[in-house]
Each structure stands twice: as C-alpha cells, then as structure tokens.
Design a protein around this motif. Structure first.
Motif, PDB file in Angstrom:
ATOM      1  N   ASP A  50       0.826  -1.208   0.000  1.00 12.57           N
ATOM      2  CA  ASP A  50       0.000   0.000   0.000  1.00 12.57           C
ATOM      3  C   ASP A  50       0.862   1.259   0.000  1.00 12.57           C
ATOM      4  OD1 ASP A  50      -2.345  -1.458   0.027  1.00 12.57           O
ATOM      5  OD2 ASP A  50      -2.415  -1.556   2.207  1.00 12.57           O
ATOM      6  N   TRP A  51       1.940   1.233   0.769  1.00 10.19           N
ATOM      7  CA  TRP A  51       2.831   2.396   0.822  1.00 10.19           C
ATOM      8  C   TRP A  51       3.508   2.617  -0.527  1.00 10.19           C
ATOM      9  CZ3 TRP A  51       3.594   6.766   2.916  1.00 10.19           C
ATOM     10  CH2 TRP A  51       4.829   7.418   2.838  1.00 10.19           C
ATOM     11  N   ARG A  52       3.910   1.538  -1.191  1.00  9.80           N
ATOM     12  CA  ARG A  52       4.532   1.665  -2.515  1.00  9.80           C
ATOM     13  C   ARG A  52       3.553   2.285  -3.511  1.00  9.80           C
ATOM     14  NH1 ARG A  52       6.842  -3.446  -1.279  1.00  9.80           N
ATOM     15  NH2 ARG A  52       5.174  -4.497  -2.433  1.00  9.80           N
ATOM     16  N   HIS A  53       2.279   1.890  -3.381  1.00  8.38           N
ATOM     17  CA  HIS A  53       1.271   2.448  -4.289  1.00  8.38           C
ATOM     18  C   HIS A  53       1.160   3.962  -4.089  1.00  8.38           C
ATOM     19  CE1 HIS A  53      -2.774   3.388  -5.882  1.00  8.38           C
ATOM     20  NE2 HIS A  53      -2.576   2.356  -6.683  1.00  8.38           N
ATOM     21  N   PHE A  54       1.148   4.387  -2.828  1.00  9.13           N
ATOM     22  CA  PHE A  54       1.043   5.814  -2.529  1.00  9.13           C
ATOM     23  C   PHE A  54       2.259   6.579  -3.029  1.00  9.13           C
ATOM     24  CE2 PHE A  54       1.773   9.290   0.666  1.00  9.13           C
ATOM     25  CZ  PHE A  54       0.782  10.138   0.188  1.00  9.13           C
ATOM     26  N   THR A  55       3.468   6.071  -2.744  1.00 12.14           N
ATOM     27  CA  THR A  55       4.682   6.782  -3.161  1.00 12.14           C
ATOM     28  C   THR A  55       4.787   6.833  -4.679  1.00 12.14           C
ATOM     29  OG1 THR A  55       5.971   4.717  -2.951  1.00 12.14           O
ATOM     30  CG2 THR A  55       5.951   6.220  -1.059  1.00 12.14           C
ATOM     31  N   SER A  56       4.373   5.771  -5.360  1.00 10.71           N
ATOM     32  CA  SER A  56       4.407   5.753  -6.822  1.00 10.71           C
ATOM     33  C   SER A  56       3.437   6.784  -7.395  1.00 10.71           C
ATOM     34  CB  SER A  56       4.046   4.358  -7.335  1.00 10.71           C
ATOM     35  OG  SER A  56       3.981   4.329  -8.748  1.00 10.71           O
ATOM     36  N   TRP A  57       2.256   6.870  -6.780  1.00 12.60           N
ATOM     37  CA  TRP A  57       1.256   7.860  -7.224  1.00 12.60           C
ATOM     38  C   TRP A  57       1.808   9.274  -7.039  1.00 12.60           C
ATOM     39  CZ3 TRP A  57      -1.476  11.914  -5.082  1.00 12.60           C
ATOM     40  CH2 TRP A  57      -2.610  12.353  -5.778  1.00 12.60           C
ATOM     41  N   CYS A  58       2.436   9.520  -5.906  1.00 11.87           N
ATOM     42  CA  CYS A  58       3.018  10.838  -5.630  1.00 11.87           C
ATOM     43  C   CYS A  58       4.109  11.182  -6.643  1.00 11.87           C
ATOM     44  CB  CYS A  58       3.578  10.896  -4.219  1.00 11.87           C
ATOM     45  SG  CYS A  58       2.307  10.915  -2.920  1.00 11.87           S
ATOM     46  N   GLU A  59       4.960  10.211  -6.961  1.00 13.12           N
ATOM     47  CA  GLU A  59       6.041  10.439  -7.919  1.00 13.12           C
ATOM     48  C   GLU A  59       5.488  10.790  -9.294  1.00 13.12           C
ATOM     49  OE1 GLU A  59       8.430   6.947  -7.901  1.00 13.12           O
ATOM     50  OE2 GLU A  59       9.208   7.279  -5.864  1.00 13.12           O
ATOM     51  N   ASN A  60       4.399  10.121  -9.692  1.00 14.89           N
ATOM     52  CA  ASN A  60       3.801  10.386 -11.006  1.00 14.89           C
ATOM     53  C   ASN A  60       3.334  11.834 -11.143  1.00 14.89           C
ATOM     54  OD1 ASN A  60       4.202   7.789 -11.921  1.00 14.89           O
ATOM     55  ND2 ASN A  60       2.166   7.074 -11.333  1.00 14.89           N
ATOM     56  N   PHE A  61       2.920  12.424 -10.017  1.00 16.50           N
ATOM     57  CA  PHE A  61       2.414  13.792 -10.046  1.00 16.50           C
ATOM     58  C   PHE A  61       3.413  14.801  -9.470  1.00 16.50           C
ATOM     59  CE2 PHE A  61      -1.442  11.230 -10.228  1.00 16.50           C
ATOM     60  CZ  PHE A  61      -2.172  11.875 -11.222  1.00 16.50           C
ATOM     61  N   GLY A  62       4.613  14.329  -9.147  1.00 20.47           N
ATOM     62  CA  GLY A  62       5.637  15.222  -8.615  1.00 20.47           C
ATOM     63  C   GLY A  62       5.286  15.776  -7.251  1.00 20.47           C
ATOM     64  N   LEU A  63       4.646  14.960  -6.410  1.00 21.33           N
ATOM     65  CA  LEU A  63       4.220  15.392  -5.082  1.00 21.33           C
ATOM     66  C   LEU A  63       5.015  14.666  -3.994  1.00 21.33           C
ATOM     67  CD1 LEU A  63       0.373  15.252  -5.775  1.00 21.33           C
ATOM     68  CD2 LEU A  63       1.822  17.300  -5.735  1.00 21.33           C
ATOM     69  N   ALA A  64       5.091  15.273  -2.835  1.00 22.89           N
ATOM     70  CA  ALA A  64       5.841  14.693  -1.721  1.00 22.89           C
ATOM     71  C   ALA A  64       5.011  13.620  -1.028  1.00 22.89           C
ATOM     72  CB  ALA A  64       6.209  15.784  -0.723  1.00 22.89           C
ATOM     73  N   SER A  65       5.687  12.523  -0.679  1.00 26.23           N
ATOM     74  CA  SER A  65       4.994  11.423  -0.001  1.00 26.23           C
ATOM     75  C   SER A  65       5.352  11.321   1.474  1.00 26.23           C
ATOM     76  CB  SER A  65       5.306  10.089  -0.698  1.00 26.23           C
ATOM     77  OG  SER A  65       6.714   9.846  -0.705  1.00 26.23           O
ATOM     78  N   LEU A  66       6.602  11.701   1.830  1.00 26.22           N
ATOM     79  CA  LEU A  66       7.025  11.577   3.228  1.00 26.22           C
ATOM     80  C   LEU A  66       7.922  12.749   3.615  1.00 26.22           C
ATOM     81  CD1 LEU A  66       6.823   9.592   5.657  1.00 26.22           C
ATOM     82  CD2 LEU A  66       9.048   8.716   4.953  1.00 26.22           C
ATOM     83  N   PRO A  67       7.423  13.694   4.390  1.00 29.80           N
ATOM     84  CA  PRO A  67       6.018  13.764   4.819  1.00 29.80           C
ATOM     85  C   PRO A  67       5.138  14.266   3.680  1.00 29.80           C
ATOM     86  CG  PRO A  67       7.190  15.669   5.627  1.00 29.80           C
ATOM     87  CD  PRO A  67       8.224  14.791   4.968  1.00 29.80           C
ATOM     88  N   THR A  68       3.921  13.823   3.670  1.00 27.50           N
ATOM     89  CA  THR A  68       2.992  14.283   2.649  1.00 27.50           C
ATOM     90  C   THR A  68       2.272  15.525   3.146  1.00 27.50           C
ATOM     91  OG1 THR A  68       1.269  13.551   1.118  1.00 27.50           O
ATOM     92  CG2 THR A  68       0.987  12.948   3.444  1.00 27.50           C
ATOM     93  N   THR A  69       1.536  16.172   2.262  1.00 25.14           N
ATOM     94  CA  THR A  69       0.748  17.332   2.653  1.00 25.14           C
ATOM     95  C   THR A  69      -0.723  16.943   2.719  1.00 25.14           C
ATOM     96  OG1 THR A  69       0.336  18.077   0.379  1.00 25.14           O
ATOM     97  CG2 THR A  69       2.378  18.832   1.453  1.00 25.14           C
ATOM     98  N   GLU A  70      -1.484  17.744   3.405  1.00 28.39           N
ATOM     99  CA  GLU A  70      -2.914  17.477   3.549  1.00 28.39           C
ATOM    100  C   GLU A  70      -3.596  17.464   2.181  1.00 28.39           C
ATOM    101  OE1 GLU A  70      -5.731  18.978   7.021  1.00 28.39           O
ATOM    102  OE2 GLU A  70      -5.563  20.496   5.438  1.00 28.39           O
ATOM    103  N   GLU A  71      -3.184  18.371   1.312  1.00 21.45           N
ATOM    104  CA  GLU A  71      -3.789  18.452  -0.014  1.00 21.45           C
ATOM    105  C   GLU A  71      -3.457  17.219  -0.847  1.00 21.45           C
ATOM    106  OE1 GLU A  71      -3.895  21.401  -3.954  1.00 21.45           O
ATOM    107  OE2 GLU A  71      -2.554  21.832  -2.266  1.00 21.45           O
ATOM    108  N   THR A  72      -2.186  16.813  -0.831  1.00 21.91           N
ATOM    109  CA  THR A  72      -1.774  15.622  -1.582  1.00 21.91           C
ATOM    110  C   THR A  72      -2.526  14.387  -1.102  1.00 21.91           C
ATOM    111  OG1 THR A  72       0.448  16.485  -2.030  1.00 21.91           O
ATOM    112  CG2 THR A  72       0.176  14.101  -2.094  1.00 21.91           C
ATOM    113  N   TYR A  73      -2.606  14.236   0.201  1.00 17.12           N
ATOM    114  CA  TYR A  73      -3.275  13.088   0.808  1.00 17.12           C
ATOM    115  C   TYR A  73      -4.754  13.053   0.397  1.00 17.12           C
ATOM    116  CZ  TYR A  73      -3.878   9.612   4.583  1.00 17.12           C
ATOM    117  OH  TYR A  73      -4.120   8.477   5.316  1.00 17.12           O
ATOM    118  N   ALA A  74      -5.421  14.196   0.448  1.00 24.98           N
ATOM    119  CA  ALA A  74      -6.833  14.268   0.081  1.00 24.98           C
ATOM    120  C   ALA A  74      -7.034  13.936  -1.389  1.00 24.98           C
ATOM    121  CB  ALA A  74      -7.383  15.656   0.390  1.00 24.98           C
TER     122      ALA A  74
END
Length: 329
Positions: A50-74
């Motif tokens: 599950d964590w790999r899925h989240f980090t991969s999604w973040c990378e695709n959109f150029g967003l931070a995963s750790l720590p993530t932001t409230e907006e990215t998470y939403a």
C-alpha cells in the motif's frame, strides 16, 4: 610534578560509557525487531504494498509522499475512490500511510480534513462488501462426488474436508505439519502454531471428529492421503508435479483457492463466486442451518466475537426460523 595523564577512574568511566552505549544500541535494535514482529507478516506485506502504491502515485504527479501534505493526501484518497477501489482497500491504505509517517518520526497525516474526506468517501461508495459464497455441505458433497480417486484427487479430498470440518483459514490449513496431528479415540486433534487471531502463538487446538460416512470423513481422508503420499513428517499438504511425484514443498495459500475454483467449475458453479475462504464460511453457514449454537461454531472456527461469526452465516440460513414463515400469508 602534577599527573597530567588519564587516571584509572577516568578510564573506567569512559569504558563504562562505551559499554552503556553499546548496550542501549543493542536494546534499540532488539526493540525494532519486536516492533516488526508486532504485526502479522501478511499485514506487513500489505502495508508495504500500500505504501509503494502511494509513493508511486506521488512520484507520477511530482508530489511529496514523506512527509505528505494534507492536499496531496486528500487528492490521493479521492483518486482511489474515483478509480473504484473498495472501502476496505482505501482504509488499509490510510493505515499504511499513517504507519509510515509515524515510523519515520512524523505526525500522522490523518487530520480533521482527511477524516472528513474519508467519511464522505464511505458515504458515497458504501462500505458493504460482497463476500464470496460459502461452500455449504450440499455443495461440498457434489464436489466430493466428482473428485477422482487418484493421488491428486486424494490430496484434494483431504484438503477440502479438513478445511471445511476445521473451519480453517487458508494459512492455517497449509501450515499444518504431520507432527501437529494427534490421533485420539474420537478422531484427530490438530495443534495450530499461530493464526490470525492468535499472533502470539499460544497453544490452540482444533478437534476433528470421525465422520458418519467413510467417503466424507475428514479423518479417513487425511489418513488415506498420508498413506498413499508416503508422508510421515513435515508439511501435510504438498504440491504434486505432472509426473505424479509428491514434493516436499508446502502448498501455498493461493493453491487452496485454485483447488476450490477448479472443482466449482467441474460441478457447474461460477468459480468467481467462491474462494479458499468459502470452506470456512461454508462450515459456519452449514452449522447454523443445522441448529448448532453460535458458541459451538465459534469454538470450532476460533472466532473471538459473535459478530464476526454472524457475518459468515450467509443468506442460505435467512429462511431458518424466519418470523415471516407460516404466519397465514
């Protein structure tokens, strides 16, 4: 002249500091080991996926995963819901993301806004899940009638009967060793090393009584399998190659599902409606239909709550003691 060297007391203090430091470091390593063991291996693997899925999604959109932001998470949770993920899957992803942040020393990102997003998702997509159909006794007997009386069929008959009579989870079933089986006057007693509800490995036993009919008796089926496969120790259920040779390799949990689905096809039922867990739920459903008490069902299935047992008692028992029956309509 004054003594400018290091005194023996100072040397002792430094040595003591080094020893204390090494001891604390070793204790911290051991503590981390205990933390890793706090969750079942399957749970850890799921969280990692599950964590790999989240980090991969973040990378695709150029967003931070750790720590993530409230907006990215939403945005991520919203994307999961839009793509049709089940509520249970999204809930697990939320847990994995929270665990990863906590383990890295960050605060959990599950803020009030995120909790509101999640609540809205649940209300929109619903949380009820369609479970797999149970293999009730009548269906099991249909399967047993078509199983061939050769090595592969003898193994499958033993696996299906034991899985049903013991209400075993797939991991429990394939984890049984010959050494875990004890023969008693009434049948056999199987000791489980650990289970989903027994992570600490406390002694847990399951009694399998003799059946009324040798053709459907789980104890008879197990004994026949051990005899023809010439197994005296180690894994109970093993793979068989195309040359009919029994491997020393233990069957996988996935193999149990494959076996179940194979025979569902043979008896003309849709394999997509059934899985390895259908044996366990089928036992609970059948026992309830036959008037067995929830207490006795829970004792055999090793459930910790009546609520969970009731979830397994499928629609096939809805017409048992139905208040709308025989009321003059």
């Amino acid at each position: 002249m004054p003594n400018l060297g290091v005194t023996s007391t100072e040397k002792h203090d430094r040595t003591l500091q080094v020893d204390v430091g090494e001891t604390l470091s070793n204790l911290m390593d051991q503590a981390n080991t205990y933390i890793s063991a706090a969750k079942a291996k399957n749970t850890v693997r799921s969280y990692q996926s599950d964590w790999r899925h989240f980090t991969s999604w973040c990378e695709n959109f150029g967003l931070a995963s750790l720590p993530t932001t409230e907006e990215t998470y939403a945005l991520y949770l919203t994307n999961l819901a839009k793509d049709g993920f089940k509520a249970s899957t999204i809930q697990r992803r939320i847990s994995a993301i929270s665990q990863a942040h906590t383990a890295a020393g960050y605060e959990s990102p599950n803020t009030n806004k995120i909790r509101m997003v999640w609540a809205g998702i649940k209300r929109t997509i619903g949380t009820e899940e369609k479970g797999k159909e149970p293999i009730i006794l009548d269906i099991l007997k249909q399967i047993l009638d078509v199983i061939p009386d050769r090595l592969l069929g003898i193994r499958d008959r033993a696996l299906l009967l034991l899985g049903f009579a013991g209400a075993f989870r797939r991991s429990e079933l394939i984890g049984i060793d010959v050494e875990d089986i004890k023969t008693v006057k009434e049948g056999i007693v199987i000791s489980l090393k650990s289970s989903k509800t027994n992570q600490e490995g406390k002694k847990e036993v399951v009694a399998i009584p003799y059946g009324e009919n040798p053709d459907t008796c789980p104890v008879h089926a197990i004994n026949k399998w051990l005899e023809v496969a010439n197994i005296s120790e180690g894994a109970l259920f093993r793979s068989i190659n195309r040359h009919g040779q029994v491997s020393e390799k233990r069957l996988s949990s996935k193999a149990v599902s494959i076996i179940v689905k194979r025979y569902m096809n043979v008896v003309g039922l849709n394999e997509e409606d059934y899985a390895g867990h259908s044996l366990r739920s089928g036992f609970a459903t059948t026992a309830a239909m036959l008037g067995k008490s929830e207490r006795s069902i829970m004792k055999q299935s090793r459930h910790k709550s009546a609520y969970m047992v009731r979830k397994y008692i499928r629609h096939t028992s809805l017409f048992e003691e139905n208040a709308a029956t025989d009321i003059g309509l």
